[in-house]
Write a protein that holds these residues in place. Structure first.
Motif, PDB file in Angstrom:
ATOM      1  N   LYS A 152      -0.043 -21.186  31.069  1.00 25.20           N
ATOM      2  CA  LYS A 152      -0.993 -22.343  31.259  1.00 25.20           C
ATOM      3  C   LYS A 152      -2.056 -21.756  30.933  1.00 25.20           C
ATOM      4  O   LYS A 152      -3.154 -22.527  30.284  1.00 25.20           O
ATOM      5  CB  LYS A 152      -0.778 -22.788  32.876  1.00 25.20           C
ATOM      6  N   TYR A 153      -2.553 -20.700  31.264  1.00 26.17           N
ATOM      7  CA  TYR A 153      -3.774 -20.028  31.094  1.00 26.17           C
ATOM      8  C   TYR A 153      -3.998 -19.837  29.514  1.00 26.17           C
ATOM      9  O   TYR A 153      -5.263 -20.079  29.012  1.00 26.17           O
ATOM     10  CB  TYR A 153      -4.209 -18.605  31.696  1.00 26.17           C
ATOM     11  N   LEU A 154      -3.168 -19.547  28.692  1.00 29.74           N
ATOM     12  CA  LEU A 154      -3.279 -19.322  27.576  1.00 29.74           C
ATOM     13  C   LEU A 154      -3.197 -20.483  26.591  1.00 29.74           C
ATOM     14  O   LEU A 154      -4.091 -20.789  25.861  1.00 29.74           O
ATOM     15  CB  LEU A 154      -1.973 -18.761  27.034  1.00 29.74           C
ATOM     16  N   LEU A 155      -2.675 -21.821  27.131  1.00 28.68           N
ATOM     17  CA  LEU A 155      -2.780 -23.283  26.600  1.00 28.68           C
ATOM     18  C   LEU A 155      -4.350 -23.407  26.986  1.00 28.68           C
ATOM     19  O   LEU A 155      -4.713 -24.297  26.170  1.00 28.68           O
ATOM     20  CB  LEU A 155      -1.838 -23.819  27.302  1.00 28.68           C
ATOM     21  N   ALA A 156      -4.742 -23.239  28.230  1.00 27.44           N
ATOM     22  CA  ALA A 156      -5.953 -23.811  28.581  1.00 27.44           C
ATOM     23  C   ALA A 156      -7.057 -23.075  27.474  1.00 27.44           C
ATOM     24  O   ALA A 156      -8.120 -23.648  27.174  1.00 27.44           O
ATOM     25  CB  ALA A 156      -6.368 -23.507  30.105  1.00 27.44           C
ATOM     26  N   ARG A 157      -6.721 -21.716  27.584  1.00 26.92           N
ATOM     27  CA  ARG A 157      -7.828 -20.928  26.636  1.00 26.92           C
ATOM     28  C   ARG A 157      -7.743 -21.543  24.966  1.00 26.92           C
ATOM     29  O   ARG A 157      -9.106 -21.709  24.491  1.00 26.92           O
ATOM     30  CB  ARG A 157      -7.253 -19.528  26.415  1.00 26.92           C
ATOM     31  N   ALA A 158      -6.740 -21.924  24.566  1.00 27.69           N
ATOM     32  CA  ALA A 158      -6.739 -22.382  23.310  1.00 27.69           C
ATOM     33  C   ALA A 158      -7.209 -23.873  23.256  1.00 27.69           C
ATOM     34  O   ALA A 158      -8.022 -23.968  22.382  1.00 27.69           O
ATOM     35  CB  ALA A 158      -5.240 -22.705  22.780  1.00 27.69           C
ATOM     36  N   PHE A 184      -3.724 -23.130  38.749  1.00 27.51           N
ATOM     37  CA  PHE A 184      -2.832 -23.348  37.533  1.00 27.51           C
ATOM     38  C   PHE A 184      -1.367 -22.889  37.849  1.00 27.51           C
ATOM     39  O   PHE A 184      -0.567 -23.409  37.152  1.00 27.51           O
ATOM     40  CB  PHE A 184      -3.097 -22.546  36.225  1.00 27.51           C
ATOM     41  N   THR A 185      -1.101 -22.520  39.161  1.00 26.26           N
ATOM     42  CA  THR A 185       0.154 -22.195  39.810  1.00 26.26           C
ATOM     43  C   THR A 185       0.990 -23.547  40.247  1.00 26.26           C
ATOM     44  O   THR A 185       2.116 -23.577  39.573  1.00 26.26           O
ATOM     45  CB  THR A 185       0.075 -21.356  41.055  1.00 26.26           C
ATOM     46  N   ASP A 186       0.467 -24.179  40.814  1.00 21.19           N
ATOM     47  CA  ASP A 186       1.120 -25.593  41.393  1.00 21.19           C
ATOM     48  C   ASP A 186       0.515 -26.953  40.468  1.00 21.19           C
ATOM     49  O   ASP A 186       1.111 -27.713  40.536  1.00 21.19           O
ATOM     50  CB  ASP A 186       0.793 -26.022  42.736  1.00 21.19           C
ATOM     51  N   GLY A 187      -0.124 -26.783  39.670  1.00 19.64           N
ATOM     52  CA  GLY A 187      -0.525 -27.617  38.824  1.00 19.64           C
ATOM     53  C   GLY A 187      -1.181 -27.383  37.401  1.00 19.64           C
ATOM     54  O   GLY A 187      -1.086 -26.156  36.883  1.00 19.64           O
ATOM     55  N   PHE A 188      -1.982 -28.287  36.829  1.00 15.63           N
ATOM     56  CA  PHE A 188      -2.757 -27.662  35.426  1.00 15.63           C
ATOM     57  C   PHE A 188      -4.076 -28.613  35.714  1.00 15.63           C
ATOM     58  O   PHE A 188      -4.286 -29.279  35.145  1.00 15.63           O
ATOM     59  CB  PHE A 188      -2.015 -28.287  34.224  1.00 15.63           C
ATOM     60  N   GLN A 189      -4.973 -27.772  36.524  1.00 15.45           N
ATOM     61  CA  GLN A 189      -6.404 -28.193  36.497  1.00 15.45           C
ATOM     62  C   GLN A 189      -7.251 -27.996  35.158  1.00 15.45           C
ATOM     63  O   GLN A 189      -8.449 -27.105  35.378  1.00 15.45           O
ATOM     64  CB  GLN A 189      -7.103 -27.715  37.930  1.00 15.45           C
ATOM     65  N   LEU A 190      -6.920 -28.619  34.227  1.00  9.70           N
ATOM     66  CA  LEU A 190      -7.695 -28.168  32.919  1.00  9.70           C
ATOM     67  C   LEU A 190      -9.171 -28.642  32.942  1.00  9.70           C
ATOM     68  O   LEU A 190      -9.890 -28.089  32.473  1.00  9.70           O
ATOM     69  CB  LEU A 190      -6.907 -28.780  31.926  1.00  9.70           C
ATOM     70  N   LEU A 191      -9.235 -29.768  33.635  1.00  7.98           N
ATOM     71  CA  LEU A 191     -10.474 -30.558  33.368  1.00  7.98           C
ATOM     72  C   LEU A 191     -11.565 -29.768  34.478  1.00  7.98           C
ATOM     73  O   LEU A 191     -12.710 -29.336  34.110  1.00  7.98           O
ATOM     74  CB  LEU A 191     -10.557 -31.978  34.219  1.00  7.98           C
TER      75      LEU A 191
END
Length: 219
Positions: free
Chosen positions: A102-108, A51-58
């Motif tokens: 980003k981690y908090l958003l991923a958590r939600a 999540f540092t250089d991107g947002f690998q949510l999937l």
């Protein structure tokens, strides 16, 4: 470290542990609780999730689903409980401050995803969110659920920050990392203390191993 935290960590270090098959030898078809942020920490700690250089949510969603599917394939019966006071505990060590959101958003997003998808595919897997383990609503749920044990993280890391291969080459503020990890250990272990004090056994999600049809863990 204050005196209460020191006593808590000393108490935790003295707890006996045993290796068991949670399905065959221990819980069988009994309901247990998976503490949600411990689950997320185990999954987010995967070095493949960046999540540092991107947002690998999937990838993050897949890691969570893969873990839960492994439990379901072994016919485990469980609910997932999130505590809002724990929400920052799912963030892996040494995460830059600009990436923590980003981690908090991923958590939600993952909580909402599980609420919708599990209701459709596995309606017996309930998702609950409470303010903390001391929330009277959680205590009411705990008493009514008949849960056999609680699966959670204890906040530990397998290696010190300066020897963590994932952090190699990074400029580390070791003192800040140690402070964050101390807080995480204390918060998770405070919940463990409260659960044991009420007569519940604990299984560590960070010590769990998959072995064919078995789920091996420290209990």
């Amino acid at each position: 470290m204050n005196d209460n935290a020191s006593k808590l960590l000393h108490w935790y270090g003295k707890l006996p542990a045993r290796r068991v098959d949670l399905v065959g030898d221990y819980a069988g078809q009994e309901l247990f609780i998976v503490e949600g942020d411990g689950l997320l920490l185990r999954c987010f700690d995967d070095p493949k999730i960046d999540f540092t250089d991107g947002f690998q949510l999937l990838h993050a969603v897949y890691a969570v689903e893969h873990f839960l599917q492994a439990l379901l394939q072994r016919k485990c019966v469980f609910h997932i409980v999130f505590f809002e006071v724990h929400k920052e505990l799912c963030i892996p060590r040494a995460t830059p401050s600009v990436s923590r959101s980003k981690y908090l958003l991923a958590r939600a997003i993952i909580i909402r995803h599980l609420e919708v998808q599990l209701q459709l595919s596995h309606p017996t897997v309930k998702i609950y969110t409470f303010s903390s383990a001391l929330d009277p609503l959680f205590q009411r749920y705990l008493n009514a659920s008949g849960a056999y044990f609680i699966m959670t993280h204890d906040g530990a890391n397998p290696s010190p920050a300066d020897k963590d291969p994932r952090l190699k080459g990074q400029k580390l503020d070791v003192e800040s990392i140690q402070s964050q990890e101390l807080r995480r250990r204390v918060m998770f272990r405070t919940t463990i203390f409260a659960a044991i004090d009420q007569g519940y056994n604990i299984a560590l999600i960070d010590g769990l191993e998959w072995m064919d049809t078995k789920v091996r863990d420290h209990s």
